[in-house]
Every structure is written in C-alpha cells, then in structure tokens.
Motif scaffolding. Structure first.
Motif, PDB file in Angstrom:
ATOM      1  N   GLU A 178       3.313   7.063   4.527  1.00  0.00           N
ATOM      2  CA  GLU A 178       2.544   5.926   5.052  1.00  0.00           C
ATOM      3  C   GLU A 178       1.738   6.357   6.290  1.00  0.00           C
ATOM      4  O   GLU A 178       0.562   5.989   6.443  1.00  0.00           O
ATOM      5  CB  GLU A 178       3.472   4.773   5.392  1.00  0.00           C
ATOM      6  N   ARG A 185      -1.071   8.484   5.100  1.00  0.00           N
ATOM      7  CA  ARG A 185      -2.120   7.662   4.509  1.00  0.00           C
ATOM      8  C   ARG A 185      -3.011   7.048   5.586  1.00  0.00           C
ATOM      9  O   ARG A 185      -4.244   7.017   5.449  1.00  0.00           O
ATOM     10  CB  ARG A 185      -1.496   6.579   3.625  1.00  0.00           C
ATOM     11  N   ARG A 186      -2.407   6.570   6.674  1.00  0.00           N
ATOM     12  CA  ARG A 186      -3.214   5.993   7.753  1.00  0.00           C
ATOM     13  C   ARG A 186      -4.169   7.045   8.337  1.00  0.00           C
ATOM     14  O   ARG A 186      -5.334   6.766   8.613  1.00  0.00           O
ATOM     15  CB  ARG A 186      -2.310   5.423   8.847  1.00  0.00           C
ATOM     16  N   GLU A 207       1.572  10.335  -3.286  1.00  0.00           N
ATOM     17  CA  GLU A 207       1.670   8.975  -3.823  1.00  0.00           C
ATOM     18  C   GLU A 207       1.744   8.960  -5.347  1.00  0.00           C
ATOM     19  O   GLU A 207       1.644   7.896  -5.974  1.00  0.00           O
ATOM     20  CB  GLU A 207       0.462   8.156  -3.349  1.00  0.00           C
TER      21      GLU A 207
END
Length: 547
Positions: A363, A366-367, A399
């Motif tokens: 996560e 991803r940011r 992912e």
C-alpha cells in the motif's frame, strides 16, 4: 619588471582567464610598489580561482580595506559580500556571517541604493532555499534579480534568476524552473557573467537538472561546463564539481570505470579549493560501489559525502536494503522523504517504492508509485516517465496483475534504452521476466532473465547479477538445462572445484593460469548467485554437473 608593467600584464591575463599568470604578474607588481584596490580584488579572485583560497581571502581583505581608505564604500561592501560567499561555500558560516554583517552595515551608509544591496540578499535567499522555505526564497531571489535589472548588473541578474529557478523547482514547478535556468545560462554562455558567478550558475543548474530528472539538459550543460573548465586549465573551483557531474552521467550511462575515475578527480579538487565537489565526488563513488557489491566501500564513501553537510540519500537507504536490513532501510527512506522539499521528495520516490516493496508494504509502495505517476503526467520528460512506469510495474507485480505490470514495464524499458541507461533497463527486463513467469510463459521469462543477466555481468553489477542468476536457475530448472548460464569452460572449472581441487591444481589440469581460473570462478559465483566454493560444490551436485 616595474609595478606598472606587472599591473598591465595582470589585467590582461585576468581578462583572458589566465588566472595563474594574473596571480604571478600581480604579485610581482605588488612587491614592487603595491596595487590599487581594484587590482587587489582581481589578485584575490585569481588566487581563489587557482585554489589558493587562504591567500585569496587575505588579498580580498586588503582590497576591502583599500576601498575604505579611498572612500569607495560600495566596492568595500561588495568585497565584504563576496568574502562572505566564499567563506560560506567553504563551510565557515561564522566568519561568513561576520562579513555579511559588515557588508550590510556599509551598504546602509550609502546615500543611494545600488547593486550591492542585491548581492547582500543572496545569503538570506540561500538560507531560505536550503532551510525549507522555498516560497520565502522565491521572494528574496526575485528581489535580487530586480536589483540586477535596475542597476544593469549582469552577475546579479543571472544569480537572481538562478535562485528563483531553484525555488520554483522546489515548489513543484519543474517546467518553469528549468526555463529560468536556461535563461540564466544564456547570459553565462554568452560571456556576460563574470567567472565566479558563472561557475556557481553552471554547477547549480546541472545539479538541479538531475534533481528534476532532465537528463538531456544535464548532459548538455555538463558538456558546456566541461568545455568552459577546459578553457581555464588552471581553475580549481567548479572544476571538481564538473567532474562530479561527469561521474553521475557516466554512472547512468553504464561507464562505471570512467565514473569512478571522474569521482576520484572530483575528490582531489575538493581538497585543493573546490569544497563543493566533496559531496558529488564521494556520493557517486558510493553509488558505483553499492551497485558493484562493495558495500563496505559504499558505506565509507557515503560517510565522506555526508561530511559536506548533505545527506547521502537515497544511496544510504538502498545500501541498507542491499545488506538485508529492510526495516532500517524503510525507516530511513520514510524519514528522509518526510522532511524533503517537493523536488527532493520526487527524487527519493523511486527508492521509496523499491524499499516498500521489499518490506512487503504494497500500500505504501502504491502511494509512492501513484505520486510518481502524477508527476510524470505533469512533467512528461522521458526519465520521469521511465521511473514512473518502472515503479508502477513493480507495484502491479506485487498486486498480482502481471498483464498490467508487463505493459508498464515494457514502456519503461524502452524509455531507459532510448535514454542510454543500461542498469535500469536491465532491472526492468528482470521484472518483465517475472511478469512472464507469473503468466506461465517460462520461455519468454528465460529470455528476459538471460538478457538482463548478460547486461549486469557486463556492467559488473554483482548483486543484480546474483539476483538474476537465482531467477535463471529456476527458469533453467523448469526447462531442463543442467549447466545453466555457465559457458562450457566455466562448467568444467565448476566440476573440478566440486571434486575438491584448488585453483593451482585446476590451472595445471586445464593448462590455464591461476589468474584465469580465479576469473572463471568469480564469473561462476556471479552468474549463479553463490557466495562460496562450498555453495558452488553443492550446486554442482544438485544440478547434475557432477555425479
């Protein structure tokens, strides 16, 4: 030689950028009758430009005092301002502050404002620029540029434009900032700007082009700086910084031996009168050492770079990752990116994504990838798009979207090839191979792994070659290859190692030199990602190279 003749020769040499000759002629004239204040200033500047900073500063002090004697307060204040700037570049902030204070006091005594007021704003602008207040720096440097325009001072106008460009870049507007750099460089390359401001502008512009990922501009201005320095062979300041910039370009383009040579030259200049070359000389050396697997050497180089006052990131965090200290690397890059200005933050994002993926924090990765993607849409330069695509592809793999990952990574790979950056292109190729494997396409995965492995071996990127070697072993295991990526001669050496023979015995058996055997063994370790002879022996038995 009479004093008048020495002064004439000194002035002529100074105009022609022969600062060593200027220093000698002026010094001779000074011994035979002294120098006027303006010529003392030129002598001091010549000393600084040839690396004799202590003598140069002493002479500038004399020039300052002589200006006061003759009642030229504005020139005395200007001398004080440049004394402060030189001392600040040397890291002597207390002495620099004293000279800036004296310059401001003298400027306050002037009946009419002049360009010197703009010069004495520079330390305030630099303080805000590097103190986390780019908006404040933009306001100060705009005033500096205004003084330059008002009083037709080309040096001040160019320095003000440089500062506004840097502040604009740090505020997150790279296109506007880069356009300002180009405008400042027009004045420099046209010969409108005096030597010291020219060198400052050259080096700052190139550094900021790298910060903005504008590789084409960085290459163009580094070439120009290299030519400028070559035309001034006795110049020490800025020559070291030029070599540090050359080292960075060599590193990116895969010429790592040349990068190390340029970094070493920069380090030499840093002790001879170009202290601003310290960071780049050691940081670029550390980057090559990290990429080639010399992790202890890389740590020592990063520590030397940190002596400059600048934090050696993202190299230091990536070094921790290379050592397997994933949590330490994660904490370090998160802290660094949390306190960075916008431009520096973007420079750290690719490393952040890599480290967060290694720390199984998809996560957070991803940011970071999304932030890079937004930057690429705002500023679609090839290097930014390549970095964004590579980061996005790596996150998509995590992912479990190998199709999307493959598309993003292939675009990034093509961009790296066009830019001539082989290491990053090879890293993309490995990730493309991983995407192919996840889609069940083992032959394509093997092809990508082999291509990347060859590139890493050619570069001397030992850790990356070992990583790819382990992936190759898996792929070749699936396709039934026994010797794996080894050449027939390397496989023969491995068989003899597995039988218990030492290098000398192997050399005698194969009619080779011990040095050649050692090189074969080094290649075997690299290709297979193995740490020792015992591990190589185990590999040979496990894969049927020996029965």
């Amino acid at each position: 030689m009479s004093a008048e003749t020495g002064i004439d020769k000194g002035r002529s040499a100074f105009r022609e950028h022969r600062w060593g000759d200027a220093s000698r002629s002026y010094a001779e004239a000074d011994r035979h009758g002294g120098l006027p204040a303006a010529d003392l200033e030129r002598l001091g500047t010549s000393g600084i430009l040839t690396g004799d900073i202590v003598a140069g500063l002493e002479t500038l002090t004399r020039a300052h005092e002589e200006y006061l004697v003759i009642g030229d307060v504005e020139s005395a204040a200007r001398c004080a301002g440049w004394m402060g700037m030189h001392l600040m570049f040397m890291g002597e902030r207390v002495r620099a502050g004293g000279w800036f204070a004296r310059g401001r006091r003298l400027a306050d005594e002037l009946a009419e404002p002049g360009a010197v007021q703009g010069l004495l704003l520079l330390p305030d602008g630099l303080g805000k620029l590097y103190g986390g207040d780019p908006a404040g720096a933009l306001e100060v440097f705009s005033r500096v540029a205004g003084y330059g325009q008002l009083f037709h001072d080309k040096d001040l106008s160019a320095l003000g434009l440089l500062g506004t460009g840097q502040a604009t870049l740090m505020l997150g507007h790279p296109d506007k900032g880069l356009a300002m750099f180009d405008e400042a460089m027009v004045a420099v390359t046209a010969g409108e700007v005096s030597p010291v401001p020219s060198g400052i502008i050259y080096c700052a512009v190139i550094g900021n082009c790298h910060l903005a990922f504008d590789l084409a501009r960085a290459l163009a201005w580094t070439t120009a700086l290299d030519r400028w320095c070559s035309e001034r062979p006795d110049m020490v300041p800025f020559s070291g910084q030029c070599q540090a910039h050359r080292a960075e370009l060599y590193r990116l383009h895969g010429a790592w031996a040349e990068a190390l040579e340029a970094a070493a030259v920069a380090q030499g200049y840093s002790t001879r009168g170009d202290p601003q070359a310290l960071y780049g000389g050691y940081y670029q050396q550390g980057e090559i050492q990290r990429l080639t697997g010399n992790l202890a050497g890389a740590e020592a180089s990063y520590r030397q770079a940190a002596e400059s006052g600048y934090e050696p990131q993202p190299g230091l965090a990536l070094l921790c990752l290379a050592r397997g200290e994933v949590q330490h690397a994660q904490s370090m890059i998160r802290r660094a990116i949390g306190v960075a200005d916008v431009a520096t933050r973007r420079h750290l994002l690719p490393a952040l994504v890599e480290i967060e993926l290694a720390a199984t924090a998809p996560e957070a990765a991803r940011r970071g990838a999304d932030e890079l993607g937004a930057f690429a849409r705002e500023c679609p330069m090839p290097m930014v798009r390549a970095l964004a695509g590579q980061a996005d592809g790596g996150v998509l793999l995590a992912e479990d979207d190998p199709v999307g990952a493959s598309q993003a990574l292939r675009q990034a790979w093509k961009l790296w090839l066009e830019l001539g950056v082989p290491y990053e292109a090879a890293r993309c190729r490995v990730l493309i191979g991983c995407a192919c494997r996840n889609l069940g396409d083992e032959p394509s995965a093997l092809m990508d792994f082999e291509a990347a492995h060859r590139e890493f071996l050619e570069l001397g990127a030992a850790p990356a070659a070992a990583w790819t070697g382990s992936l190759l072993r898996e792929a070749q295991g699936n396709s039934g290859g026994a010797d794996g990526p080894l050449t027939p001669r390397e496989a023969e050496v491995l068989r003899l190692v597995a039988s218990g023979m030492g290098n000398r015995a192997i050399a005698a058996e194969l009619y080779l030199s011990e040095k050649t055997v050692a090189r074969h063994l080094s290649n075997i370790f690299l290709k297979l990602g193995l740490p020792s002879r015992s591990a190589a022996t185990s590999y040979a038995y496990e894969h049927g190279i020996v029965s």
